[in-house]
Motif scaffolding. Structure first.
Motif, short mmCIF file in Angstrom:
data_model
loop_
_atom_site.label_atom_id
_atom_site.label_comp_id
_atom_site.label_asym_id
_atom_site.label_seq_id
_atom_site.Cartn_x
_atom_site.Cartn_y
_atom_site.Cartn_z
N GLY A 1 5.89 9.41 6.55
CA GLY A 1 4.60 8.86 6.18
C GLY A 1 3.63 8.77 7.34
O GLY A 1 2.46 9.08 7.22
N GLY A 2 4.12 8.34 8.50
CA GLY A 2 3.26 8.19 9.65
C GLY A 2 3.43 6.83 10.29
O GLY A 2 4.44 6.14 10.09
N ILE A 3 2.42 6.43 11.07
CA ILE A 3 2.47 5.19 11.83
C ILE A 3 1.14 4.46 11.70
O ILE A 3 0.08 5.07 11.79
N LEU A 4 1.22 3.14 11.51
CA LEU A 4 0.07 2.26 11.58
C LEU A 4 0.23 1.41 12.82
O LEU A 4 1.28 0.78 13.02
N ILE B 1 6.79 3.96 6.26
CA ILE B 1 5.75 4.09 7.28
C ILE B 1 6.02 3.05 8.35
O ILE B 1 6.25 1.87 8.04
N ARG B 2 5.99 3.46 9.59
CA ARG B 2 6.25 2.54 10.69
C ARG B 2 4.97 1.75 11.00
O ARG B 2 3.92 2.34 11.23
N PHE C 1 0.83 -1.20 0.00
CA PHE C 1 0.00 0.00 0.00
C PHE C 1 0.87 1.25 0.00
O PHE C 1 2.08 1.20 0.27
N VAL C 2 0.25 2.36 -0.31
CA VAL C 2 0.86 3.67 -0.15
C VAL C 2 -0.12 4.54 0.66
O VAL C 2 -1.34 4.38 0.56
N LEU C 3 0.42 5.43 1.46
CA LEU C 3 -0.36 6.38 2.24
C LEU C 3 0.04 7.78 1.82
O LEU C 3 1.20 8.17 1.97
#
Length: 730
Positions: A182-185, A133-134, A123-125
């Motif tokens: 990118g951020g965190i999931l 992305i972490r 995926f891409v965010l």
């Protein structure tokens, strides 16, 4: 440098011993009913810290009515009150046929899917790839092992085994390891509490198109002294068919098993122990190799002491260990008839003198630990802690029988984050983190590379409330991301590198990003918007050879990695309107943009404009929903650098046709019927009109035989797909 002396077997022995002792203590204490405080447990003081809407109840939301199972997707760090999407993992199951974590994510604005096969997709965010992305599983990071990204981290996460999904978009927290652009999931499980002995079980089965069958069971046994939760699933699917009824090489088999042991050690202390294993085999349509093994071993330990006193709110210590073993094998090999088998005959190992095929065997081990405290002084809340993570990577090579390529890395950080409530309707949230990273690459066939670097990250955000119904925020964050192992090791092929240490001439990415948004919630309307704009200095991308024959595709088309500069921006917005007690309408739209400033070309992982419209009808025990997904066409057909495909990778005479992705619209529907207290049945049809379409960031050729590339067959998404789900709760 000392990381190379850390024994993987020693770590396993220590972990097994600790888990054995902790398990014995947990079982002993639960059965003998010791160390409990009825008043404390019944008051619900042991609560999840993420948000008021994420507060843990007496048992996991998996066993509750879905209408009361609201788990939020958040814009910023997990302590914020600003909400962008209000969907839980369970509620997302209604929308479409779920095969992996990415099928959940693609229903959330800002996410786009990259198709690999039937499952284990990427995926891409906001146009940022998943490698930047972490991804956390119960707060411990998990990373794939394949250098080509054939086993993304989401391949090892079974979403049905988790209760909550937190999404932290952009560099807006420093609590969860090195900050990324990118951020965190964050996939997490609730910590439930019981006032009396209870046994709860949720079992489900899904059958559908392509001989698909999914089986999942989740059981929990607990009382006021703790609980034991056991989760298992076993899933299978054959090749899917696109809208033209053409089969796609995508069959797969997957299983996993997890156990969570929890013990309320004292009136204000609880201990959680996690154990898990899983494996799968997946046929890939994007490459000439299939995934024969996606083995996972996971162990975790968490101890938390909340409510210590008026100043010191809580202390938490956590450790985790993940071991990933991934094998890719030439898809022309047909010795495995059963997808459930992951055994390779001896003659197919690369170390064997009889090796006549291509096997890529890689492993990754991650060990991490973190500890932090939470303090409260009147209007000032403070989080402070440290964390460390050791990452070991190794690969069996085909050059020498016992040759291995090793990569050791260590990331340690000190972080501080605060929330200052200036006024009842205004607050400032900020944080700073100092990260120290060590990278030690030992390549038996080449050389030894070493790097030691310290770098900062931080953010500041202002949140305000205008009347109780309207919230808004404005934040800015800065961070750095070091090149990962694959980016560094690929750089050694650069002809310009004359010294072994120049492999580290690849610079870290440096990001500064501004995030802003608002949320309006009234009786019948609920709307939100979030936007961002950022600058990434030394953005890491592939550099491809320019000497590619127009009639042939060369195997080694990648020259090296390089740094460039990039600008990014975008927005996501959504609104839901409740017409009456039965009808609810939802819509959202997401748009992302990014440009490589060095060549003024659009970044190829930027998805096109996308919108979703949902109409739901709920009455008593019935729930009917229709989803209409619209995606605009893409005109990104110029020369550019790409992580996934390049202009030179495809036939030049076909480039324009292949890279241009037409727009499409897909309609799906579902009907759920709940028999009170026990049973729920759901029937769904995805892509009702049997539309033939493909995703823009999915431009891989379907045929992996070089002689067949002229066919221009691309990977199209699944055609009309039906599925039936039966769920029982006891």
């Amino acid at each position: 440098m000392i990381l190379k002396y850390v024994s993987n077997d020693f770590l396993k022995s220590v972990i097994y011993f600790v888990l054995y002792i902790a398990t014995c203590i947990c079982i002993l204490c639960i059965t003998n009913n010791i160390y409990a405080n009825d008043d404390y447990l019944s008051s619900g003081s042991l609560q999840h810290k993420t948000s008021s809407t994420l507060t843990c109840k007496k048992f996991p939301p998996l066993f509750k009515d879905s209408k009361n199972n609201k788990v939020v997707t958040i814009i910023a760090e997990v302590n914020t009150s600003l909400i962008s999407v209000s969907d839980s993992i369970k509620s997302l199951q209604h929308y479409s046929f779920i095969t992996d974590s990415v099928d959940y994510l693609k229903n959330i604005p800002g996410f786009s899917m990259i198709r690999n096969g039937g499952t284990n997709n990427n995926f891409v965010l906001r146009g940022i790839t998943s490698s930047k992305i972490r991804i956390l599983a119960d707060s411990g990071e998990i990373i794939g092992a394949c250098c080509s990204g054939m086993d993304p981290a989401t391949a090892y996460i079974i979403p049905e085994t988790f209760d909550i999904l937190n999404i932290i978009k952009g560099p807006q927290t420093v609590l969860w390891g090195p900050v990324t652009s990118g951020g965190i999931l964050q996939f997490r499980r609730y910590h439930p509490h019981f006032n009396s002995p209870q046994i709860k079980t949720c079992s489900s089965m899904i059958v559908g198109s392509n001989d698909s069958i999914y089986r999942n069971i989740d059981s929990i046994l607990g009382n006021k002294y703790g609980y034991i939760r056991l989760i298992g699933n076993c899933n299978y699917s054959g090749n899917y068919y696109d809208g033209n009824n053409h089969p796609v090489h995508s069959a797969w088999y997957k299983w996993s098993a997890d156990a969570i042991l929890s013990f309320n050690f004292r009136s204000n202390t609880f201990i959680d122990i996690n154990l898990g294993q899983g494996n799968s085999r997946v046929n890939y349509a994007v490459t000439g190799m299939d995934g024969l093994c996606f083995a996972r071993e996971s162990y975790g330990f968490r101890i938390e002491t909340p409510g210590i006193n008026d100043v010191l709110n809580s202390i938490e210590i956590q450790s985790w260990y993940h071991h990933i073993h991934h094998i890719m094998i030439d898809s022309t090999v047909s010795f495995v008839k059963n997808l459930s088998s992951t055994l390779i005959p001896k003659q197919y190992y690369c170390c064997s003198t009889q090796c006549k095929t291509n096997v890529n065997d890689v492993e990754r081990s991650l060990w991490g630990s973190r500890g932090f405290i939470t303090c409260q002084w009147e209007n000032f809340q403070f989080y402070s802690g440290i964390d460390i993570q050791i990452n070991q990577y190794r690969k069996n090579t085909q050059l020498m029988c016992d040759s291995k390529i090793h990569n050791y890395s260590l990331d340690s950080g000190i972080f501080n984050e605060f929330i200052f409530n200036m006024l009842p309707n205004k607050k400032i949230i900020g944080g700073i983190r100092i990260e120290h990273s060590v990278v030690d690459i030992h390549d038996d066939c080449y050389a030894v590379y070493y790097r030691d670097v310290t770098y900062p990250a931080g953010f500041m955000r202002y949140e305000g409330v205008i009347y109780p119904e309207f919230l808004y925020y404005l934040g800015v964050g800065v961070c750095q991301r070091l090149p990962d192992y694959w980016e560094l090791i690929l750089n050694r092929f650069n002809d310009n590198i004359k010294s072994k240490n120049l492999i580290f001439q690849l610079k870290p990415e440096k990001t500064i990003q501004i995030d802003m948004g608002a949320h309006l919630k009234k009786t019948k309307i609920d709307g939100w918007i979030t936007s961002y704009i950022g600058y990434i200095k030394d953005f890491i991308c592939y550099k491809y050879n320019n000497n590619v024959d127009s009639n042939l595709i060369q195997d080694n088309i990648v020259d090296c990695m390089k740094n460039s500069n990039a600008n990014i921006c975008g927005t996501e917005m959504g609104v839901s309107y409740k017409l009456n007690d039965y009808w609810l309408g939802k819509s959202n739209i997401s748009w992302a943009w990014g440009i490589n400033k060095d060549n003024q070309c659009i970044l190829p992982t930027i998805p096109p404009l996308e919108g979703k419209f949902t109409c739901q009808f709920k009455k008593q025990n019935y729930n009917l929903g229709i989803l209409w997904r619209l995606v605009s066409s893409s005109q990104y057909i110029e020369k550019f650098l790409s992580t996934f495909c390049s202009y030179n990778f495809l036939f030049k005479k076909y480039t324009q046709d292949i890279l241009h992705t037409p727009g499409f619209g897909v309609i799906s529907a579902y009907l759920a019927w709940r028999i009170p207290n026990y049973y729920t049945y759901t029937v769904g049809i995805d892509n009702i009109l049997n539309k033939t379409y493909r995703e823009h960031v999915n431009n891989f050729l379907n045929n992996y035989d070089v002689t067949q590339y002229n066919s221009k067959k691309l990977i199209y998404e699944s055609g009309r797909t039906w599925w039936i789900k039966a769920e029982i709760i006891l």
